[in-house]
Write a protein that holds these residues in place. Sequence first.
Motif, PDB file in Angstrom:
ATOM      1  N   GLY A  16       0.803  -1.214   0.000  1.00  0.00           N
ATOM      2  CA  GLY A  16       0.000   0.000   0.000  1.00  0.00           C
ATOM      3  C   GLY A  16       0.838   1.267   0.000  1.00  0.00           C
ATOM      4  N   SER A  17       0.151   2.404   0.104  1.00  0.00           N
ATOM      5  CA  SER A  17       0.803   3.713   0.034  1.00  0.00           C
ATOM      6  C   SER A  17       0.345   4.609   1.169  1.00  0.00           C
ATOM      7  N   LEU A  18       1.221   5.497   1.550  1.00  0.00           N
ATOM      8  CA  LEU A  18       0.901   6.573   2.490  1.00  0.00           C
ATOM      9  C   LEU A  18       1.639   7.819   2.037  1.00  0.00           C
ATOM     10  N   ARG A  19       1.081   8.953   2.385  1.00  0.00           N
ATOM     11  CA  ARG A  19       1.738  10.226   2.095  1.00  0.00           C
ATOM     12  C   ARG A  19       1.908  10.976   3.403  1.00  0.00           C
ATOM     13  N   LEU A  20       3.150  11.169   3.794  1.00  0.00           N
ATOM     14  CA  LEU A  20       3.453  11.938   4.993  1.00  0.00           C
ATOM     15  C   LEU A  20       3.677  13.391   4.626  1.00  0.00           C
ATOM     16  N   SER A  21       3.279  14.275   5.522  1.00  0.00           N
ATOM     17  CA  SER A  21       3.491  15.697   5.297  1.00  0.00           C
ATOM     18  C   SER A  21       4.188  16.306   6.503  1.00  0.00           C
ATOM     19  N   CYS A  22       5.093  17.205   6.239  1.00  0.00           N
ATOM     20  CA  CYS A  22       5.829  17.929   7.275  1.00  0.00           C
ATOM     21  C   CYS A  22       5.510  19.403   7.103  1.00  0.00           C
ATOM     22  N   ALA A  23       4.815  19.965   8.065  1.00  0.00           N
ATOM     23  CA  ALA A  23       4.424  21.373   7.993  1.00  0.00           C
ATOM     24  C   ALA A  23       5.263  22.191   8.965  1.00  0.00           C
ATOM     25  N   ALA A  24       5.718  23.339   8.482  1.00  0.00           N
ATOM     26  CA  ALA A  24       6.559  24.203   9.303  1.00  0.00           C
ATOM     27  C   ALA A  24       5.796  25.453   9.702  1.00  0.00           C
ATOM     28  N   SER A  25       6.085  25.923  10.892  1.00  0.00           N
ATOM     29  CA  SER A  25       5.591  27.222  11.337  1.00  0.00           C
ATOM     30  C   SER A  25       6.743  27.957  12.013  1.00  0.00           C
ATOM     31  N   GLY A  26       6.751  29.260  11.840  1.00  0.00           N
ATOM     32  CA  GLY A  26       7.805  30.058  12.450  1.00  0.00           C
ATOM     33  C   GLY A  26       9.033  30.243  11.580  1.00  0.00           C
ATOM     34  N   PHE A  27       9.095  29.552  10.452  1.00  0.00           N
ATOM     35  CA  PHE A  27      10.196  29.749   9.521  1.00  0.00           C
ATOM     36  C   PHE A  27       9.778  29.224   8.152  1.00  0.00           C
ATOM     37  N   THR A  28      10.572  29.560   7.134  1.00  0.00           N
ATOM     38  CA  THR A  28      10.252  29.198   5.764  1.00  0.00           C
ATOM     39  C   THR A  28      11.099  28.011   5.335  1.00  0.00           C
ATOM     40  N   LEU A  29      10.429  26.902   5.044  1.00  0.00           N
ATOM     41  CA  LEU A  29      11.136  25.673   4.698  1.00  0.00           C
ATOM     42  C   LEU A  29      11.983  25.797   3.440  1.00  0.00           C
ATOM     43  N   GLU A  30      11.618  26.710   2.588  1.00  0.00           N
ATOM     44  CA  GLU A  30      12.300  26.854   1.294  1.00  0.00           C
ATOM     45  C   GLU A  30      13.804  27.041   1.469  1.00  0.00           C
ATOM     46  N   HIS A  31      14.216  27.649   2.563  1.00  0.00           N
ATOM     47  CA  HIS A  31      15.634  27.966   2.768  1.00  0.00           C
ATOM     48  C   HIS A  31      16.370  26.889   3.559  1.00  0.00           C
ATOM     49  N   TYR A  32      15.681  25.786   3.810  1.00  0.00           N
ATOM     50  CA  TYR A  32      16.241  24.749   4.659  1.00  0.00           C
ATOM     51  C   TYR A  32      16.354  23.430   3.917  1.00  0.00           C
ATOM     52  N   ALA A  33      17.339  22.646   4.327  1.00  0.00           N
ATOM     53  CA  ALA A  33      17.371  21.240   3.944  1.00  0.00           C
ATOM     54  C   ALA A  33      16.409  20.503   4.876  1.00  0.00           C
ATOM     55  N   ILE A  34      15.560  19.668   4.289  1.00  0.00           N
ATOM     56  CA  ILE A  34      14.569  18.924   5.058  1.00  0.00           C
ATOM     57  C   ILE A  34      14.853  17.437   4.909  1.00  0.00           C
ATOM     58  N   GLY A  35      14.940  16.776   6.024  1.00  0.00           N
ATOM     59  CA  GLY A  35      15.178  15.345   6.008  1.00  0.00           C
ATOM     60  C   GLY A  35      14.022  14.586   6.622  1.00  0.00           C
ATOM     61  N   TRP A  36      13.787  13.404   6.088  1.00  0.00           N
ATOM     62  CA  TRP A  36      12.853  12.461   6.702  1.00  0.00           C
ATOM     63  C   TRP A  36      13.682  11.318   7.290  1.00  0.00           C
ATOM     64  N   PHE A  37      13.413  11.017   8.532  1.00  0.00           N
ATOM     65  CA  PHE A  37      14.097   9.948   9.237  1.00  0.00           C
ATOM     66  C   PHE A  37      13.061   8.973   9.782  1.00  0.00           C
ATOM     67  N   ARG A  38      13.516   7.784  10.120  1.00  0.00           N
ATOM     68  CA  ARG A  38      12.617   6.838  10.751  1.00  0.00           C
ATOM     69  C   ARG A  38      13.374   6.064  11.831  1.00  0.00           C
ATOM     70  N   GLN A  39      12.617   5.628  12.806  1.00  0.00           N
ATOM     71  CA  GLN A  39      13.202   4.855  13.886  1.00  0.00           C
ATOM     72  C   GLN A  39      12.251   3.737  14.279  1.00  0.00           C
ATOM     73  N   ALA A  40      12.727   2.527  14.108  1.00  0.00           N
ATOM     74  CA  ALA A  40      11.970   1.348  14.512  1.00  0.00           C
ATOM     75  C   ALA A  40      12.392   0.954  15.922  1.00  0.00           C
ATOM     76  N   PRO A  41      11.538   0.232  16.642  1.00  0.00           N
ATOM     77  CA  PRO A  41      11.883  -0.174  18.012  1.00  0.00           C
ATOM     78  C   PRO A  41      13.205  -0.935  18.062  1.00  0.00           C
ATOM     79  N   GLY A  42      14.078  -0.508  18.954  1.00  0.00           N
ATOM     80  CA  GLY A  42      15.356  -1.171  19.131  1.00  0.00           C
ATOM     81  C   GLY A  42      16.404  -0.844  18.092  1.00  0.00           C
ATOM     82  N   LYS A  43      16.088   0.073  17.178  1.00  0.00           N
ATOM     83  CA  LYS A  43      17.031   0.418  16.120  1.00  0.00           C
ATOM     84  C   LYS A  43      17.391   1.894  16.184  1.00  0.00           C
TER      85      LYS A  43
END
Length: 121
Positions: A16-43
């Motif tokens: 299946g599929s999912l779409r995650l979204s990251c919304a910023a407030s207080g600053f403009t994302l355009e000027h930033y590098a944005i990373g997606w990370f994940r953490q599984a239990p015990g890892k």
Amino acid sequence: QVRLEESGGGLVQPGGSLRLSCAASGFTLEHYAIGWFRQAPGKEREGVSCISSSTYYSDSVKGRFTISRDNAKNTVDLQMNSLKPEDTAVYYCAATLGKTILILPTAYNYWGQGTQVTVSS
């Protein structure tokens, strides 16, 4: 106040599929590098994808995940297709000022609270 907030996680069947979204407030994302990370239990937390002046994908998600930026909405999305049980984790978005691709968690200054993604039948 600088804030990042993830949304879009949930339970999905393998393939299946999912779409995650990251919304910023207080600053403009355009000027930033944005990373997606994940953490599984015990890892350790691992870098999944990054967008700045270019994009990066880890080998484990390349060809299945797509990162994109919407400057008008001040969001960065992660489209996740062909999901596998091993994609199950808490997913975080993070931001750091600049245009360099960065894949280490320690390089990022701002973090969201995370959203749970569970891939299971």
